[in-house]
Design a protein around this motif. Structure first.
Motif, PDB file in Angstrom:
ATOM      1  N   LEU A 105      -8.304  -6.835   1.941  1.00 31.40           N
ATOM      2  CA  LEU A 105      -7.021  -6.220   2.854  1.00 31.40           C
ATOM      3  C   LEU A 105      -6.088  -7.314   3.027  1.00 31.40           C
ATOM      4  CD1 LEU A 105      -5.880  -4.166   4.577  1.00 31.40           C
ATOM      5  CD2 LEU A 105      -7.407  -4.840   6.447  1.00 31.40           C
ATOM      6  N   VAL A 106      -6.581  -8.610   2.935  1.00 28.34           N
ATOM      7  CA  VAL A 106      -5.880  -9.753   3.182  1.00 28.34           C
ATOM      8  C   VAL A 106      -4.858 -10.027   2.007  1.00 28.34           C
ATOM      9  CG1 VAL A 106      -5.692 -12.267   3.502  1.00 28.34           C
ATOM     10  CG2 VAL A 106      -7.022 -11.052   4.989  1.00 28.34           C
ATOM     11  N   GLU A 107      -5.481  -9.746   0.956  1.00 26.28           N
ATOM     12  CA  GLU A 107      -5.032 -10.045  -0.299  1.00 26.28           C
ATOM     13  C   GLU A 107      -3.779  -8.999  -0.570  1.00 26.28           C
ATOM     14  OE1 GLU A 107      -5.552 -10.106  -5.150  1.00 26.28           O
ATOM     15  OE2 GLU A 107      -7.024  -9.579  -3.781  1.00 26.28           O
ATOM     16  N   ASP A 108      -3.706  -7.852  -0.036  1.00 28.55           N
ATOM     17  CA  ASP A 108      -2.995  -6.609  -0.487  1.00 28.55           C
ATOM     18  C   ASP A 108      -1.656  -6.974   0.552  1.00 28.55           C
ATOM     19  OD1 ASP A 108      -4.526  -5.298  -2.222  1.00 28.55           O
ATOM     20  OD2 ASP A 108      -5.254  -3.930  -0.588  1.00 28.55           O
ATOM     21  N   ILE A 109      -2.054  -7.360   1.843  1.00 30.79           N
ATOM     22  CA  ILE A 109      -1.022  -7.556   2.865  1.00 30.79           C
ATOM     23  C   ILE A 109      -0.101  -8.876   2.137  1.00 30.79           C
ATOM     24  CG2 ILE A 109      -0.486  -8.375   5.124  1.00 30.79           C
ATOM     25  CD1 ILE A 109      -3.022  -6.937   5.964  1.00 30.79           C
ATOM     26  N   VAL A 110      -0.403 -10.076   1.828  1.00 30.39           N
ATOM     27  CA  VAL A 110      -0.010 -11.176   1.735  1.00 30.39           C
ATOM     28  C   VAL A 110       0.983 -10.802  -0.071  1.00 30.39           C
ATOM     29  CG1 VAL A 110      -0.147 -13.525   0.408  1.00 30.39           C
ATOM     30  CG2 VAL A 110      -1.575 -12.701   2.493  1.00 30.39           C
ATOM     31  N   GLU A 111       0.406  -9.857  -0.739  1.00 28.35           N
ATOM     32  CA  GLU A 111       1.116  -9.691  -1.939  1.00 28.35           C
ATOM     33  C   GLU A 111       1.940  -8.551  -1.517  1.00 28.35           C
ATOM     34  OE1 GLU A 111      -1.780  -9.007  -4.891  1.00 28.35           O
ATOM     35  OE2 GLU A 111      -2.177 -11.097  -5.089  1.00 28.35           O
ATOM     36  N   ALA A 112       2.275  -7.931  -0.660  1.00 26.01           N
ATOM     37  CA  ALA A 112       3.245  -6.801  -0.037  1.00 26.01           C
ATOM     38  C   ALA A 112       2.708  -5.593  -0.892  1.00 26.01           C
ATOM     39  CB  ALA A 112       4.559  -7.279  -0.236  1.00 26.01           C
ATOM     40  N   ASP A 113       1.394  -5.266  -1.014  1.00 23.63           N
ATOM     41  CA  ASP A 113       0.929  -4.154  -2.035  1.00 23.63           C
ATOM     42  C   ASP A 113       1.464  -2.817  -1.134  1.00 23.63           C
ATOM     43  OD1 ASP A 113      -0.116  -2.809  -4.041  1.00 23.63           O
ATOM     44  OD2 ASP A 113      -1.962  -4.060  -3.900  1.00 23.63           O
ATOM     45  N   SER A 114       0.815  -1.814  -1.685  1.00 25.77           N
ATOM     46  CA  SER A 114       1.180  -0.458  -1.035  1.00 25.77           C
ATOM     47  C   SER A 114       0.716  -0.423   0.246  1.00 25.77           C
ATOM     48  CB  SER A 114       0.456   0.731  -2.056  1.00 25.77           C
ATOM     49  OG  SER A 114      -0.875   0.592  -1.887  1.00 25.77           O
ATOM     50  N   ILE A 115      -0.249  -1.056   0.710  1.00 17.98           N
ATOM     51  CA  ILE A 115      -0.681  -0.959   2.030  1.00 17.98           C
ATOM     52  C   ILE A 115       0.404  -1.379   3.126  1.00 17.98           C
ATOM     53  CG2 ILE A 115      -1.475  -3.492   2.358  1.00 17.98           C
ATOM     54  CD1 ILE A 115      -2.886  -0.103   3.989  1.00 17.98           C
ATOM     55  N   VAL A 116       1.566  -2.366   2.760  1.00 17.42           N
ATOM     56  CA  VAL A 116       2.603  -2.763   3.449  1.00 17.42           C
ATOM     57  C   VAL A 116       3.619  -1.652   3.627  1.00 17.42           C
ATOM     58  CG1 VAL A 116       4.253  -4.260   4.030  1.00 17.42           C
ATOM     59  CG2 VAL A 116       2.084  -5.113   3.008  1.00 17.42           C
ATOM     60  N   THR A 117       3.785  -0.895   2.368  1.00 18.48           N
ATOM     61  CA  THR A 117       4.756   0.216   2.583  1.00 18.48           C
ATOM     62  C   THR A 117       3.922   1.367   3.404  1.00 18.48           C
ATOM     63  OG1 THR A 117       5.243  -0.273   0.393  1.00 18.48           O
ATOM     64  CG2 THR A 117       5.765   1.925   1.013  1.00 18.48           C
ATOM     65  N   THR A 118       2.819   1.464   3.414  1.00 17.58           N
ATOM     66  CA  THR A 118       2.261   2.480   4.302  1.00 17.58           C
ATOM     67  C   THR A 118       2.440   2.053   5.849  1.00 17.58           C
ATOM     68  OG1 THR A 118       0.734   3.060   2.775  1.00 17.58           O
ATOM     69  CG2 THR A 118       0.197   3.636   4.913  1.00 17.58           C
ATOM     70  N   ASP A 119       2.004   0.894   6.205  1.00 12.58           N
ATOM     71  CA  ASP A 119       2.314   0.386   7.529  1.00 12.58           C
ATOM     72  C   ASP A 119       3.672   0.535   8.013  1.00 12.58           C
ATOM     73  OD1 ASP A 119      -0.256  -0.731   7.218  1.00 12.58           O
ATOM     74  OD2 ASP A 119       0.401  -2.917   6.947  1.00 12.58           O
ATOM     75  N   LEU A 120       4.726   0.262   7.112  1.00 11.94           N
ATOM     76  CA  LEU A 120       6.028   0.576   7.757  1.00 11.94           C
ATOM     77  C   LEU A 120       6.261   2.004   7.937  1.00 11.94           C
ATOM     78  CD1 LEU A 120       7.922  -2.188   5.470  1.00 11.94           C
ATOM     79  CD2 LEU A 120       7.481  -2.382   7.855  1.00 11.94           C
ATOM     80  N   PHE A 121       5.952   2.742   6.914  1.00  9.51           N
ATOM     81  CA  PHE A 121       6.159   4.110   7.073  1.00  9.51           C
ATOM     82  C   PHE A 121       5.478   4.611   8.562  1.00  9.51           C
ATOM     83  CE2 PHE A 121       4.477   8.498   6.676  1.00  9.51           C
ATOM     84  CZ  PHE A 121       5.685   9.178   6.283  1.00  9.51           C
ATOM     85  N   VAL A 122       4.308   4.323   8.830  1.00  3.84           N
ATOM     86  CA  VAL A 122       3.399   4.974   9.969  1.00  3.84           C
ATOM     87  C   VAL A 122       4.145   4.472  11.329  1.00  3.84           C
ATOM     88  CG1 VAL A 122       1.448   4.756  11.186  1.00  3.84           C
ATOM     89  CG2 VAL A 122       1.136   5.073   8.554  1.00  3.84           C
ATOM     90  N   SER A 123       4.504   3.037  11.192  1.00  2.00           N
ATOM     91  CA  SER A 123       5.089   2.463  12.227  1.00  2.00           C
ATOM     92  C   SER A 123       6.709   3.144  12.660  1.00  2.00           C
ATOM     93  CB  SER A 123       5.444   0.974  11.990  1.00  2.00           C
ATOM     94  OG  SER A 123       6.135   0.316  13.095  1.00  2.00           O
TER      95      SER A 123
END
Length: 331
Positions: A105-123
């Motif tokens: 999870l940390v790696e996905d956040i640091v590398e701005a993976d798809s999880i970050v896009t999902t974060d912004l969408f939900v927010s």
């Protein structure tokens, strides 16, 4: 109600999530109560058959004669009936798996993976709900994970442990809460992730991982573990587990609805809380195996009254805290 949903379609999505979550928990609870014991018996029989079958394999027989020390060590790690055997092995493997998930999870956040896009969408969608009528309810729920309330819960739990004369339980409680809190603080300092822009309740700490999500698992999960260990009824144990999962999920969801955290922050907090809860449970089982904790005590009426009084006191304190501290922050 229809007009409110038409004005805020996000409420419909949130309602569906809540209904599906509660329905899933109810279904799991129902299946566990109805078939749980049968499944455990079946697993025990399969485990017994596999152990006997594997032990008779020619390869295993040769290994046992060629490497007796190594074979003996591995056999002890999967032995049933004592803590240092299969129980410790499962808990250790679970901790390794949780750490691997957290690292991913940390790696996905640091590398701005798809999880970050999902974060912004939900927010962005949650920010639309800032003026809706559901906010006060989630402010109350999120207050259950605040520092003053969790400290009160820990204090009341310590008093209860003293009343039932089981002080060693506090070791696990402190490991779970202090360990997870320290880990969360260090993680926030390490990653320096900013909180969502449209935050409702102003916070002065970093975003990843969510401290409220962490403590919901570490504290309330440990209380659920205590209640399950003290209970002698399988049905009550299943219901306690279901209620604890629902409470933890609601606290985590409250951080997202109030835009205090991103989705991945809550996921990270759940993983950290589960990690330290598992460590605490390991310590409790070790102390139990050494005879330091007796889970089969008979609770007297005054002891039960104290337990229920503690629950009511926490709910009242949470309402007061939310009313006089949290709600004013909404502006």
């Amino acid at each position: 109600m229809i007009a409110l949903i038409e004005q805020h379609p996000q409420l419909l999505a949130l309602g569906i999530v809540l209904i599906l979550t509660m329905a899933l928990l109810w279904l799991i609870q129902h299946l566990m109560i109805r078939y749980g014991k049968r499944i455990l018996v079946l697993i025990s029989r399969i485990d017994f058959w596999l152990r006997g079958h594997i032990a008779r394999l020619p390869l295993m027989v040769r290994l046992q004669h060629k490497y007796p020390a190594m074979f003996g060590f591995i056999t002890k790690r999967f032995a049933r009936g004592h803590f240092s055997g299969l129980i410790l092995t499962i808990l250790t493997l679970l901790n390794i798996y949780i750490l691997a998930l957290f690292a991913g999870l940390v790696e996905d956040i640091v590398e701005a993976d798809s999880i970050v896009t999902t974060d912004l969408f939900v927010s962005q969608h949650m920010s639309v709900l800032q003026d809706s009528s559901i906010v006060p309810a989630f402010v109350f729920i999120t207050s259950l994970g605040s520092t003053p309330i969790t400290c009160l819960v820990i204090l009341l739990t310590a008093i209860l442990c003293a009343v039932v004369r089981q002080p060693y339980i506090l070791v696990g409680l402190l490991i779970s809460t202090i360990g997870s809190t320290a880990f969360t603080f260090l993680s926030k300092m390490a990653f320096h992730r900013a909180r969502p822009i449209d935050i409702l309740l102003q916070e002065h700490t970093y975003s990843f991982p969510s401290g409220h999500a962490t403590i919901s698992i570490a504290l309330y999960g440990f209380l659920a573990y205590m209640a399950i260990r003290f209970s002698q009824s399988f049905i009550h144990q299943v219901r306690i587990l279901s209620l604890a999962l629902l409470l933890c999920l609601l606290i985590g969801l409250s951080r997202i609805v109030l835009n205090e955290h991103y989705l991945s922050d809550v996921m990270g907090g759940f993983l950290v809380g589960t990690l330290w809860l598992t460590i605490a449970i390991s310590m409790m089982e070790w102390l139990t195996a050494r005879g330091k904790i007796n889970w089969r005590i008979v609770w007297s009426a005054p002891q039960r009254y104290i337990a229920w009084f503690s629950v009511v006191a926490v709910l009242i304190a949470t309402f007061i805290y939310a009313t006089f501290y949290q709600f004013p922050l909404l502006g």
